[in-house]
Write a protein that holds these residues in place. Structure first.
Motif, PDB file in Angstrom:
ATOM      1  N   ASN A  22       4.179  21.088   8.886  1.00 32.22           N
ATOM      2  CA  ASN A  22       4.764  21.487   9.904  1.00 32.22           C
ATOM      3  C   ASN A  22       6.019  20.790  10.271  1.00 32.22           C
ATOM      4  OD1 ASN A  22       2.927  23.849  10.169  1.00 32.22           O
ATOM      5  ND2 ASN A  22       1.952  22.883  11.865  1.00 32.22           N
ATOM      6  N   LEU A  23       5.882  19.124  10.189  1.00 30.20           N
ATOM      7  CA  LEU A  23       6.876  18.406  10.337  1.00 30.20           C
ATOM      8  C   LEU A  23       7.879  18.755   9.266  1.00 30.20           C
ATOM      9  CD1 LEU A  23       4.901  15.284  11.604  1.00 30.20           C
ATOM     10  CD2 LEU A  23       6.375  16.728  12.806  1.00 30.20           C
ATOM     11  N   SER A  67       0.980  -1.146  -0.047  1.00 33.42           N
ATOM     12  CA  SER A  67       0.060  -0.080   0.070  1.00 33.42           C
ATOM     13  C   SER A  67       1.012   1.322   0.113  1.00 33.42           C
ATOM     14  CB  SER A  67      -0.927   0.087   1.123  1.00 33.42           C
ATOM     15  OG  SER A  67      -0.097   0.513   2.266  1.00 33.42           O
ATOM     16  N   PRO A  68       0.399   2.357  -0.100  1.00 31.55           N
ATOM     17  CA  PRO A  68       1.200   3.722  -0.234  1.00 31.55           C
ATOM     18  C   PRO A  68       1.404   3.915   0.955  1.00 31.55           C
ATOM     19  CG  PRO A  68      -0.873   4.109  -1.695  1.00 31.55           C
ATOM     20  CD  PRO A  68      -1.000   2.767  -1.060  1.00 31.55           C
ATOM     21  N   ARG A  69       0.800   3.693   2.080  1.00 35.05           N
ATOM     22  CA  ARG A  69       1.143   3.816   3.584  1.00 35.05           C
ATOM     23  C   ARG A  69       2.269   2.975   3.785  1.00 35.05           C
ATOM     24  NH1 ARG A  69      -3.064   5.969   7.094  1.00 35.05           N
ATOM     25  NH2 ARG A  69      -1.939   4.924   8.756  1.00 35.05           N
ATOM     26  N   GLN A  70       2.461   1.621   3.337  1.00 37.85           N
ATOM     27  CA  GLN A  70       3.538   0.892   3.646  1.00 37.85           C
ATOM     28  C   GLN A  70       4.694   1.259   3.060  1.00 37.85           C
ATOM     29  OE1 GLN A  70       1.283  -2.613   2.241  1.00 37.85           O
ATOM     30  NE2 GLN A  70       1.482  -3.744   4.221  1.00 37.85           N
ATOM     31  N   ARG A  71       4.514   1.892   1.769  1.00 37.19           N
ATOM     32  CA  ARG A  71       5.676   2.380   0.784  1.00 37.19           C
ATOM     33  C   ARG A  71       6.472   3.489   1.605  1.00 37.19           C
ATOM     34  NH1 ARG A  71      10.115   1.080  -1.546  1.00 37.19           N
ATOM     35  NH2 ARG A  71      10.519   2.618  -3.420  1.00 37.19           N
ATOM     36  N   GLU A  72       5.496   4.427   2.137  1.00 40.20           N
ATOM     37  CA  GLU A  72       6.162   5.640   2.884  1.00 40.20           C
ATOM     38  C   GLU A  72       6.652   5.173   3.995  1.00 40.20           C
ATOM     39  OE1 GLU A  72       2.151   7.793   3.085  1.00 40.20           O
ATOM     40  OE2 GLU A  72       2.591   8.411   1.090  1.00 40.20           O
ATOM     41  N   SER A  73       5.980   4.396   4.816  1.00 38.11           N
ATOM     42  CA  SER A  73       6.680   3.865   5.996  1.00 38.11           C
ATOM     43  C   SER A  73       8.251   3.051   5.640  1.00 38.11           C
ATOM     44  CB  SER A  73       5.733   2.562   6.507  1.00 38.11           C
ATOM     45  OG  SER A  73       6.511   2.267   7.703  1.00 38.11           O
ATOM     46  N   ILE A  90       6.924   8.419  12.630  1.00 36.58           N
ATOM     47  CA  ILE A  90       6.146   8.628  11.717  1.00 36.58           C
ATOM     48  C   ILE A  90       5.731   7.307  10.750  1.00 36.58           C
ATOM     49  CG2 ILE A  90       5.269   9.828   9.408  1.00 36.58           C
ATOM     50  CD1 ILE A  90       5.154  11.518  12.012  1.00 36.58           C
ATOM     51  N   ALA A  91       6.880   6.511  10.669  1.00 36.43           N
ATOM     52  CA  ALA A  91       6.699   5.273  10.138  1.00 36.43           C
ATOM     53  C   ALA A  91       5.658   4.276  10.792  1.00 36.43           C
ATOM     54  CB  ALA A  91       8.321   4.841   9.774  1.00 36.43           C
ATOM     55  N   VAL A 125      16.975  13.541  16.239  1.00 35.64           N
ATOM     56  CA  VAL A 125      15.652  14.010  16.129  1.00 35.64           C
ATOM     57  C   VAL A 125      14.897  13.550  15.083  1.00 35.64           C
ATOM     58  CG1 VAL A 125      16.183  16.448  15.468  1.00 35.64           C
ATOM     59  CG2 VAL A 125      14.152  15.978  16.845  1.00 35.64           C
ATOM     60  N   LEU A 126      16.125  13.433  13.941  1.00 32.73           N
ATOM     61  CA  LEU A 126      15.461  13.395  12.441  1.00 32.73           C
ATOM     62  C   LEU A 126      15.166  11.688  12.525  1.00 32.73           C
ATOM     63  CD1 LEU A 126      18.005  15.646  10.357  1.00 32.73           C
ATOM     64  CD2 LEU A 126      15.164  15.904  10.969  1.00 32.73           C
ATOM     65  N   VAL A 127      15.901  11.082  13.088  1.00 36.50           N
ATOM     66  CA  VAL A 127      15.673   9.516  12.975  1.00 36.50           C
ATOM     67  C   VAL A 127      14.576   9.189  13.685  1.00 36.50           C
ATOM     68  CG1 VAL A 127      17.002   7.518  14.043  1.00 36.50           C
ATOM     69  CG2 VAL A 127      18.225   9.114  12.895  1.00 36.50           C
ATOM     70  N   GLN A 128      14.463   9.776  15.201  1.00 39.35           N
ATOM     71  CA  GLN A 128      13.174   9.557  15.936  1.00 39.35           C
ATOM     72  C   GLN A 128      12.088  10.102  15.240  1.00 39.35           C
ATOM     73  OE1 GLN A 128      14.298  11.401  19.458  1.00 39.35           O
ATOM     74  NE2 GLN A 128      15.146   9.502  20.348  1.00 39.35           N
TER      75      GLN A 128
END
Length: 124
Positions: A84-85, A18-24, A117-118, A109-112
């Motif tokens: 915003n993120l 799914s697009p969500r899985q791909r984004e994750s 979000i993933a 902070v970027l890694v976290q």
């Protein structure tokens, strides 16, 4: 034409993912790249840092662009949060690359953020 198992798997993954899985998965890839540079800070090069940050920045640029499209089905509040993120990611990236001497801790902070979000996209 004969396909290898990996090629066949990749073709199938593109169909069922799914697009969500791909984004994750992309967020996790970006987080892994940033984490690798952080973990190997003493031996990482400026090019490796720039490459990891650039991949992450491009990914977030795509996210921000997608949510600000008129046809985005997301609720306004979600669109605003992602925007915003994304702006936070852009500012952090600029700060790391162009303001002062970069520090490994700045990547945390970027890694976290990417990992959180993933996880959210995966429904965890």
């Amino acid at each position: 034409m004969h396909q290898t198992g990996a090629q066949a798997y990749n073709q199938t993954a593109k169909v069922v993912e799914s697009p969500r899985q791909r984004e994750s998965a992309l967020l996790m890839k970006a987080a892994a790249g940033l984490q690798k540079v952080k973990d190997e800070w003493e031996t990482s090069t400026q090019d490796e840092l720039r490459s990891a940050l650039t991949f992450n920045r491009k990914l977030w640029t795509i996210f921000m662009s997608a949510v600000t499209q008129d046809d985005s089905p997301l609720p306004v509040e979600v669109k605003q949060n992602i925007a915003n993120l994304g702006m936070f990611v852009m500012n952090q990236t600029r700060e790391i690359l162009y303001e002062g001497v970069p520090q490994a801790e700045q990547l945390t902070v970027l890694v976290q953020l990417n990992r959180q979000i993933a996880a959210g996209l995966r429904g965890m």
